[in-house]
Design a protein around this motif. Structure first.
Motif, PDB file in Angstrom:
ATOM      1  N   VAL A 173       0.948  -0.754   0.352  1.00 56.50           N
ATOM      2  CA  VAL A 173      -0.009   0.053   0.026  1.00 56.50           C
ATOM      3  C   VAL A 173       1.174   1.436  -0.352  1.00 56.50           C
ATOM      4  CG1 VAL A 173      -1.937  -0.884   0.930  1.00 56.50           C
ATOM      5  CG2 VAL A 173      -0.005  -0.064   2.766  1.00 56.50           C
ATOM      6  N   ALA A 174       2.335   0.858  -0.512  1.00 54.02           N
ATOM      7  CA  ALA A 174       2.932   2.648  -0.182  1.00 54.02           C
ATOM      8  C   ALA A 174       2.356   3.360  -0.834  1.00 54.02           C
ATOM      9  CB  ALA A 174       4.679   2.432  -1.074  1.00 54.02           C
ATOM     10  N   ARG A 175       2.500   4.975  -0.516  1.00 54.34           N
ATOM     11  CA  ARG A 175       1.904   6.349  -1.456  1.00 54.34           C
ATOM     12  C   ARG A 175       0.653   5.713  -1.660  1.00 54.34           C
ATOM     13  NH1 ARG A 175       7.080   8.563  -0.431  1.00 54.34           N
ATOM     14  NH2 ARG A 175       8.717   7.348  -0.821  1.00 54.34           N
ATOM     15  N   GLN A 176       0.287   4.528  -1.615  1.00 55.76           N
ATOM     16  CA  GLN A 176      -1.535   5.098  -1.921  1.00 55.76           C
ATOM     17  C   GLN A 176      -2.307   5.140  -0.957  1.00 55.76           C
ATOM     18  OE1 GLN A 176      -1.576   1.355  -4.512  1.00 55.76           O
ATOM     19  NE2 GLN A 176      -0.322   0.615  -3.988  1.00 55.76           N
ATOM     20  N   LEU A 177      -2.254   5.881   0.498  1.00 53.79           N
ATOM     21  CA  LEU A 177      -3.557   5.923   1.252  1.00 53.79           C
ATOM     22  C   LEU A 177      -3.252   7.609   1.885  1.00 53.79           C
ATOM     23  CD1 LEU A 177      -2.179   2.986   4.242  1.00 53.79           C
ATOM     24  CD2 LEU A 177      -3.857   2.869   1.950  1.00 53.79           C
ATOM     25  N   PRO A 178      -4.466   8.048   1.913  1.00 52.03           N
ATOM     26  CA  PRO A 178      -4.673   9.707   2.452  1.00 52.03           C
ATOM     27  C   PRO A 178      -4.040   9.708   3.858  1.00 52.03           C
ATOM     28  CG  PRO A 178      -6.106   8.422   3.357  1.00 52.03           C
ATOM     29  CD  PRO A 178      -5.878   7.702   2.517  1.00 52.03           C
ATOM     30  N   ARG A 179      -3.039  11.169   3.399  1.00 52.77           N
ATOM     31  CA  ARG A 179      -2.293  11.737   3.934  1.00 52.77           C
ATOM     32  C   ARG A 179      -2.873  13.051   5.317  1.00 52.77           C
ATOM     33  NH1 ARG A 179       1.583  13.882   0.816  1.00 52.77           N
ATOM     34  NH2 ARG A 179       2.927  13.788   3.051  1.00 52.77           N
ATOM     35  N   TYR A 180      -2.164  12.679   6.162  1.00 54.21           N
ATOM     36  CA  TYR A 180      -2.496  14.141   6.681  1.00 54.21           C
ATOM     37  C   TYR A 180      -1.636  14.863   7.361  1.00 54.21           C
ATOM     38  CZ  TYR A 180      -6.626  10.768   6.387  1.00 54.21           C
ATOM     39  OH  TYR A 180      -7.787  10.724   6.408  1.00 54.21           O
ATOM     40  N   PRO A 181      -1.304  15.632   6.626  1.00 60.28           N
ATOM     41  CA  PRO A 181       0.824  16.470   7.303  1.00 60.28           C
ATOM     42  C   PRO A 181       0.089  17.334   7.612  1.00 60.28           C
ATOM     43  CG  PRO A 181       0.202  16.593   5.035  1.00 60.28           C
ATOM     44  CD  PRO A 181      -1.027  15.397   5.423  1.00 60.28           C
ATOM     45  N   TYR A 182       0.453  17.885   9.095  1.00 60.96           N
ATOM     46  CA  TYR A 182       0.623  18.768  10.014  1.00 60.96           C
ATOM     47  C   TYR A 182      -0.755  19.471  10.471  1.00 60.96           C
ATOM     48  CZ  TYR A 182       4.919  18.453   8.194  1.00 60.96           C
ATOM     49  OH  TYR A 182       6.884  18.149   7.141  1.00 60.96           O
ATOM     50  N   GLN A 183      -1.496  18.429  10.972  1.00 60.07           N
ATOM     51  CA  GLN A 183      -3.113  18.744  11.046  1.00 60.07           C
ATOM     52  C   GLN A 183      -2.975  18.487  13.579  1.00 60.07           C
ATOM     53  OE1 GLN A 183      -5.908  19.221   8.856  1.00 60.07           O
ATOM     54  NE2 GLN A 183      -3.322  19.636   8.269  1.00 60.07           N
ATOM     55  N   LYS A 184      -3.822  19.128  13.200  1.00 56.74           N
ATOM     56  CA  LYS A 184      -4.054  19.808  15.318  1.00 56.74           C
ATOM     57  C   LYS A 184      -5.569  17.965  15.057  1.00 56.74           C
ATOM     58  CE  LYS A 184      -4.026  22.741  19.117  1.00 56.74           C
ATOM     59  NZ  LYS A 184      -3.955  23.851  19.714  1.00 56.74           N
ATOM     60  N   ILE A 185      -4.717  18.014  15.624  1.00 57.28           N
ATOM     61  CA  ILE A 185      -6.183  17.102  15.909  1.00 57.28           C
ATOM     62  C   ILE A 185      -6.659  16.726  17.438  1.00 57.28           C
ATOM     63  CG2 ILE A 185      -6.430  15.288  13.788  1.00 57.28           C
ATOM     64  CD1 ILE A 185      -4.474  13.190  15.652  1.00 57.28           C
ATOM     65  N   TRP A 186      -8.020  16.773  17.754  1.00 61.61           N
ATOM     66  CA  TRP A 186      -8.543  16.874  19.422  1.00 61.61           C
ATOM     67  C   TRP A 186      -8.915  15.111  19.481  1.00 61.61           C
ATOM     68  CZ3 TRP A 186      -7.882  21.763  22.119  1.00 61.61           C
ATOM     69  CH2 TRP A 186      -7.512  22.441  21.610  1.00 61.61           C
ATOM     70  N   PRO A 187      -8.543  14.138  19.364  1.00 60.78           N
ATOM     71  CA  PRO A 187      -8.583  12.972  20.817  1.00 60.78           C
ATOM     72  C   PRO A 187      -8.782  12.850  21.495  1.00 60.78           C
ATOM     73  CG  PRO A 187      -6.037  12.881  19.549  1.00 60.78           C
ATOM     74  CD  PRO A 187      -6.842  14.267  19.470  1.00 60.78           C
ATOM     75  N   TYR A 188      -8.608  13.635  23.050  1.00 64.72           N
ATOM     76  CA  TYR A 188      -8.324  13.281  23.413  1.00 64.72           C
ATOM     77  C   TYR A 188      -7.643  11.990  24.555  1.00 64.72           C
ATOM     78  CZ  TYR A 188     -11.108  17.613  24.716  1.00 64.72           C
ATOM     79  OH  TYR A 188     -11.182  18.988  24.573  1.00 64.72           O
ATOM     80  N   THR A 189      -7.045  11.312  24.109  1.00 64.88           N
ATOM     81  CA  THR A 189      -5.660  10.680  24.790  1.00 64.88           C
ATOM     82  C   THR A 189      -4.014  10.886  24.566  1.00 64.88           C
ATOM     83  OG1 THR A 189      -5.268   8.186  24.271  1.00 64.88           O
ATOM     84  CG2 THR A 189      -5.843   9.420  22.054  1.00 64.88           C
ATOM     85  N   ASP A 190      -3.379  10.214  25.342  1.00 63.41           N
ATOM     86  CA  ASP A 190      -2.221  10.761  25.081  1.00 63.41           C
ATOM     87  C   ASP A 190      -1.747   9.069  24.645  1.00 63.41           C
ATOM     88  OD1 ASP A 190      -2.915   8.221  27.054  1.00 63.41           O
ATOM     89  OD2 ASP A 190      -1.821   9.566  29.782  1.00 63.41           O
ATOM     90  N   MET A 191      -1.983   8.355  25.063  1.00 65.21           N
ATOM     91  CA  MET A 191      -1.786   6.947  23.537  1.00 65.21           C
ATOM     92  C   MET A 191      -0.907   6.395  24.193  1.00 65.21           C
ATOM     93  SD  MET A 191      -3.313   7.162  20.655  1.00 65.21           S
ATOM     94  CE  MET A 191      -2.342   7.046  19.566  1.00 65.21           C
ATOM     95  N   LEU A 192      -0.895   6.467  25.805  1.00 65.36           N
ATOM     96  CA  LEU A 192      -0.039   5.894  26.639  1.00 65.36           C
ATOM     97  C   LEU A 192      -1.416   5.147  27.631  1.00 65.36           C
ATOM     98  CD1 LEU A 192       1.722   8.413  28.295  1.00 65.36           C
ATOM     99  CD2 LEU A 192       2.727   7.107  26.563  1.00 65.36           C
ATOM    100  N   GLN A 193       0.110   3.926  28.276  1.00 66.98           N
ATOM    101  CA  GLN A 193      -1.084   3.021  28.967  1.00 66.98           C
ATOM    102  C   GLN A 193      -0.906   2.939  30.060  1.00 66.98           C
ATOM    103  OE1 GLN A 193       1.190  -0.905  28.001  1.00 66.98           O
ATOM    104  NE2 GLN A 193      -0.499  -1.452  27.001  1.00 66.98           N
ATOM    105  N   HIS A 194      -2.439   3.146  30.701  1.00 68.45           N
ATOM    106  CA  HIS A 194      -2.306   3.434  32.500  1.00 68.45           C
ATOM    107  C   HIS A 194      -2.904   1.743  33.402  1.00 68.45           C
ATOM    108  CE1 HIS A 194      -1.155   7.432  32.013  1.00 68.45           C
ATOM    109  NE2 HIS A 194      -1.611   6.806  30.948  1.00 68.45           N
ATOM    110  N   LYS A 195      -3.378   1.366  34.224  1.00 69.44           N
ATOM    111  CA  LYS A 195      -3.899   1.333  35.122  1.00 69.44           C
ATOM    112  C   LYS A 195      -5.263   1.982  36.505  1.00 69.44           C
ATOM    113  CE  LYS A 195      -0.316  -3.075  36.122  1.00 69.44           C
ATOM    114  NZ  LYS A 195       0.216  -4.061  37.608  1.00 69.44           N
ATOM    115  N   LEU A 196      -6.194   1.321  35.177  1.00 71.15           N
ATOM    116  CA  LEU A 196      -7.824   1.452  36.765  1.00 71.15           C
ATOM    117  C   LEU A 196      -7.895   0.774  37.800  1.00 71.15           C
ATOM    118  CD1 LEU A 196     -10.150   3.204  33.344  1.00 71.15           C
ATOM    119  CD2 LEU A 196      -8.286   3.855  34.048  1.00 71.15           C
ATOM    120  N   GLU A 197      -6.936  -0.217  37.512  1.00 74.48           N
ATOM    121  CA  GLU A 197      -6.975  -0.903  39.021  1.00 74.48           C
ATOM    122  C   GLU A 197      -8.640  -1.436  39.362  1.00 74.48           C
ATOM    123  OE1 GLU A 197      -5.088   1.161  41.734  1.00 74.48           O
ATOM    124  OE2 GLU A 197      -3.453   0.807  40.707  1.00 74.48           O
TER     125      GLU A 197
END
Length: 487
Positions: free
Chosen positions: A388-412
């Motif tokens: 799929v190289a170079r055939q997919l849509p791209r999103y350069p330099y966009q400010k996005i608002w997903p509300y996640t730090d993309m990290l793993q935490h424990k909720l216990e």
């Protein structure tokens, strides 16, 4: 300027007005303004349309929505010999999260649950079953796990606060207890000393935008939180544990609850279109099964009789790594264009005074410590998978608002997720879940039936914010929930 979605000039009908940046949850290239109807999660990004990919997007969409079949040829053929689901949309109703159910039935639309069977002591997946165990099979084979042996029981939980806020308002908490009768497991040997959990599917929209966040930004966020003394899954950010892609490059994990996938080209959708259905393609020419399952089926007298083959021949065919591709490369490319091309719905009603009040509360009690509001994508020039190289849509330099730090935490939590570590789920668009999917459940196993329950299940580093939420006035708690519904 009023920017409520109810107004004539707002996210649903921007006209010539320029909206505040936070309305564009996926940035200008990744946000759809179709944001308050049942198909809000299903729209292409502006980047798809601007780059002439609309037809490919629609073709790829069909591979998500339509069921695969057991025919040896034809469109969407090749299902089996065992499979988790026959179509992707069964698990992702309306392209969103799966719903909470009381019985495990793979054919039930909206049941997005995957079984998680792991060793009680090591927390590693049991080797006798695949990481996503199949409960369906094509005749004459038996499923690795027969659904008749799966039991889901929802139990009530009373927390340390007696399920009551200081102002007297009460709430309810439930969690699942899942068991599998060993008699209904068809492997040789059978797993032993195992525990079962449920994990629900996540929303698919916006995954291409998360893919465009630079690796360096993910690592920087980990280092920032680590410096603040937060409890994180450090092993995921040891370069020795980064994920190797098909092109040999290595990346920190960003997808799945367990951060097991580093890029979208090796991510949940790319993986799932193969292992959920067992439909082979050029770069996946083997069945998604285990040796223990192949052994059991090759020894099964009914299977031998039906196929007219001996044990060795059946085992060799099940474990072969040179099977004929059943999904063409062109179809796979279209599927990936669709997958990376799904837009995020624009935010709604951010100028509403109650929403603004809720946003202030969300920020002030520390929710943004894990639910990081925004990211900025990089050049987004990773080529990756040669198919799929170079055939997919791209999103350069966009400010996005997903509300996640993309990290793993424990909720216990009681009956917690396997290993206890869970990636912070993006919150963008979740307020549309009820209208788009028919359900508004939350958390990794959909135990929370609303935002309040989800918040009150938070523990670990999030216990501080939970306690702050608990002590807000009812008016402020309700406002915070309304803010979550708006983003």
């Amino acid at each position: 300027m009023s920017t409520s979605c109810k107004n004539d000039d707002g996210p649903d009908n921007p006209g010539n007005s320029e909206l505040p940046e936070e309305y564009y949850a996926g940035g200008k290239l990744g946000t759809t303004t179709i944001n308050n109807i049942s198909t809000a999660y299903e729209q292409p990004t502006p980047a798809v349309e601007q780059n002439g990919m609309t037809l490919a997007f629609k073709i790829g969409e069909a591979f998500f929505e339509k069921g695969f079949n057991t025919n040896p040829s034809g469109v969407r053929h090749g299902l089996g010999p065992v499979y988790v689901r026959s179509s992707c949309i069964t698990c992702h109703p309306g392209y969103g999260h799966g719903k909470r159910v009381d019985q495990y039935r793979a054919n039930e639309f909206g049941n997005g649950y995957l079984l998680v069977v792991f060793d009680q002591d090591t927390h590693a997946f049991v080797p006798e079953l695949t990481g996503m165990p199949q409960t369906k099979a094509v005749d004459p084979f038996l499923p690795p796990v027969d659904e008749k042996g799966i039991r889901i029981e929802w139990r009530e939980h009373v927390d340390q606060f007696g399920n009551k806020f200081p102002d007297g308002e009460t709430y309810s908490l439930i969690y699942p207890e899942v068991t599998i009768d060993p008699a209904y497991i068809n492997t040789d040997p059978k797993p032993a000393n195992y525990t079962v959990r449920l994990e629900a599917t996540i929303g698919i929209y916006g995954t291409g935008l998360l893919d465009a966040i630079p690796d360096d930004s993910l690592i920087a966020e980990y280092n920032r939180q680590k410096a603040l003394g937060r409890t994180l899954n450090d092993a995921k950010y040891d370069p020795a544990n980064f994920i190797t892609e098909n092109d040999g490059t290595r990346h920190p994990g960003r997808y799945t609850y367990g951060l097991t996938r580093g890029t979208l080209q090796n991510g949940p959708g790319s993986n799932a279109i193969w292992n959920i259905t067992n439909v082979t393609r050029e770069n996946r020419r083997n069945n998604y099964i285990t040796k223990a399952y192949a052994t059991a089926m090759s020894k099964n007298a009914n299977v031998q009789a039906a196929l007219g083959k001996d044990e060795a021949a059946i085992y060799a065919e099940l474990m072969a790594t040179d099977l004929e591709p059943e999904m063409s490369t062109e179809d796979y490319v279209n599927f990936m264009i669709w997958h990376r091309g799904l837009a995020v719905p624009a935010a709604r009603d951010l100028d509403d005074p109650v929403v603004q009040k809720g946003k202030k509360a969300f920020y002030s009690i520390g929710c943004t410590s894990c639910h990081k509001p925004s990211w900025t994508t990089g050049p987004d020039n990773y080529t990756g998978d040669t198919l799929v190289a170079r055939q997919l849509p791209r999103y350069p330099y966009q400010k996005i608002w997903p509300y996640t730090d993309m990290l793993q935490h424990k909720l216990e939590m009681v009956n917690d997720i396997r290993t206890g570590w869970c990636r912070t789920t993006p919150l963008w668009g979740r307020g549309l879940s009820q209208i788009c999917t028919g359900a508004g459940d939350h958390l990794h196993d959909m135990r929370a039936r609303n935002y309040t329950e989800a918040i009150m299940w938070h523990g670990g580093d999030a216990a501080f914010s939970r306690e702050k939420f608990r002590n807000l006035s009812k008016e402020d708690r309700d406002a915070l929930v309304k803010f979550l519904e708006s983003i």
